[in-house]
Design a protein around this motif. Structure first.
Motif, PDB file in Angstrom:
ATOM      1  N   CYS A 102      86.780  73.184  -1.310  1.00  0.00           N
ATOM      2  CA  CYS A 102      87.891  74.137  -1.347  1.00  0.00           C
ATOM      3  C   CYS A 102      88.536  74.255  -2.724  1.00  0.00           C
ATOM      4  N   ILE A 103      87.887  73.717  -3.737  1.00  0.00           N
ATOM      5  CA  ILE A 103      88.471  73.798  -5.074  1.00  0.00           C
ATOM      6  C   ILE A 103      88.500  75.243  -5.550  1.00  0.00           C
ATOM      7  N   SER A 104      89.650  75.702  -6.009  1.00  0.00           N
ATOM      8  CA  SER A 104      89.778  77.071  -6.490  1.00  0.00           C
ATOM      9  C   SER A 104      89.896  77.139  -8.011  1.00  0.00           C
ATOM     10  N   HIS A 105      90.424  76.111  -8.625  1.00  0.00           N
ATOM     11  CA  HIS A 105      90.582  76.083 -10.079  1.00  0.00           C
ATOM     12  C   HIS A 105      90.178  74.707 -10.599  1.00  0.00           C
ATOM     13  N   MET A 106      89.499  74.703 -11.726  1.00  0.00           N
ATOM     14  CA  MET A 106      89.193  73.472 -12.434  1.00  0.00           C
ATOM     15  C   MET A 106      89.753  73.643 -13.843  1.00  0.00           C
ATOM     16  N   CYS A 107      90.550  72.678 -14.269  1.00  0.00           N
ATOM     17  CA  CYS A 107      91.321  72.858 -15.488  1.00  0.00           C
ATOM     18  C   CYS A 107      91.261  71.611 -16.364  1.00  0.00           C
ATOM     19  N   TRP A 108      91.625  71.819 -17.613  1.00  0.00           N
ATOM     20  CA  TRP A 108      91.875  70.728 -18.542  1.00  0.00           C
ATOM     21  C   TRP A 108      93.289  70.886 -19.082  1.00  0.00           C
ATOM     22  N   TYR A 109      94.039  69.814 -19.011  1.00  0.00           N
ATOM     23  CA  TYR A 109      95.361  69.739 -19.615  1.00  0.00           C
ATOM     24  C   TYR A 109      95.303  68.758 -20.782  1.00  0.00           C
ATOM     25  N   GLY A 152      93.786  74.832  -2.681  1.00  0.00           N
ATOM     26  CA  GLY A 152      94.841  75.434  -1.878  1.00  0.00           C
ATOM     27  C   GLY A 152      96.183  74.948  -2.394  1.00  0.00           C
ATOM     28  N   PRO A 153      97.022  74.384  -1.522  1.00  0.00           N
ATOM     29  CA  PRO A 153      98.325  73.895  -1.975  1.00  0.00           C
ATOM     30  C   PRO A 153      98.259  72.513  -2.618  1.00  0.00           C
ATOM     31  N   ALA A 154      97.115  71.881  -2.547  1.00  0.00           N
ATOM     32  CA  ALA A 154      96.969  70.518  -3.070  1.00  0.00           C
ATOM     33  C   ALA A 154      96.340  70.537  -4.461  1.00  0.00           C
TER      34      ALA A 154
END
Length: 115
Positions: free
Chosen positions: A29-36, A100-102
């Protein structure tokens, strides 16, 4: 989701480095994969974001043209290729995914760019 980053490094300015982040667990269910990035004395900032659903990509202005985010769905891995590194790119880089919300964070990996 558990996130494990790799690619910690000490590089010279103008050098390159690639970070990897492997996701495990319930990744469907991952919608975004990011680097901070959390640079010394600064707040944590979003460096790059890839939308898993439509493939769109966001880059912070400070890294546009130098960093590339990509993903390998078969390996549940997101990469951050960093070129033309500058001392101001120094910081702890965190992998982040949204479901999702998580959301989930990696443990962070240190990048130091020396002059």
């Amino acid at each position: 989701v558990q996130l494990v980053e790799s690619g910690v490094g000490l590089v010279h300015a103008a050098g390159l480095l690639r970070l990897s982040c492997v996701a495990s667990g319930v990744t469907i269910c991952i919608s975004h994969m990011c680097w901070y990035r959390h640079a010394p004395g600064k707040v944590r900032e979003l460096v790059a974001d890839i939308n898993v659903d439509d493939g769109s990509i966001y880059y912070a202005d400070s890294v546009k043209g130098r960093f590339t985010i990509s993903r390998d769905d078969a390996k549940n891995t997101v990469y951050l290729e960093m070129n033309s590194l500058k001392p101001e790119d120094t910081g702890v880089y965190y992998c982040f995914v949204r479901r999702g919300p998580a959301s989930d964070w990696g443990q962070g990996t240190q990048v130091i760019v020396s002059t």
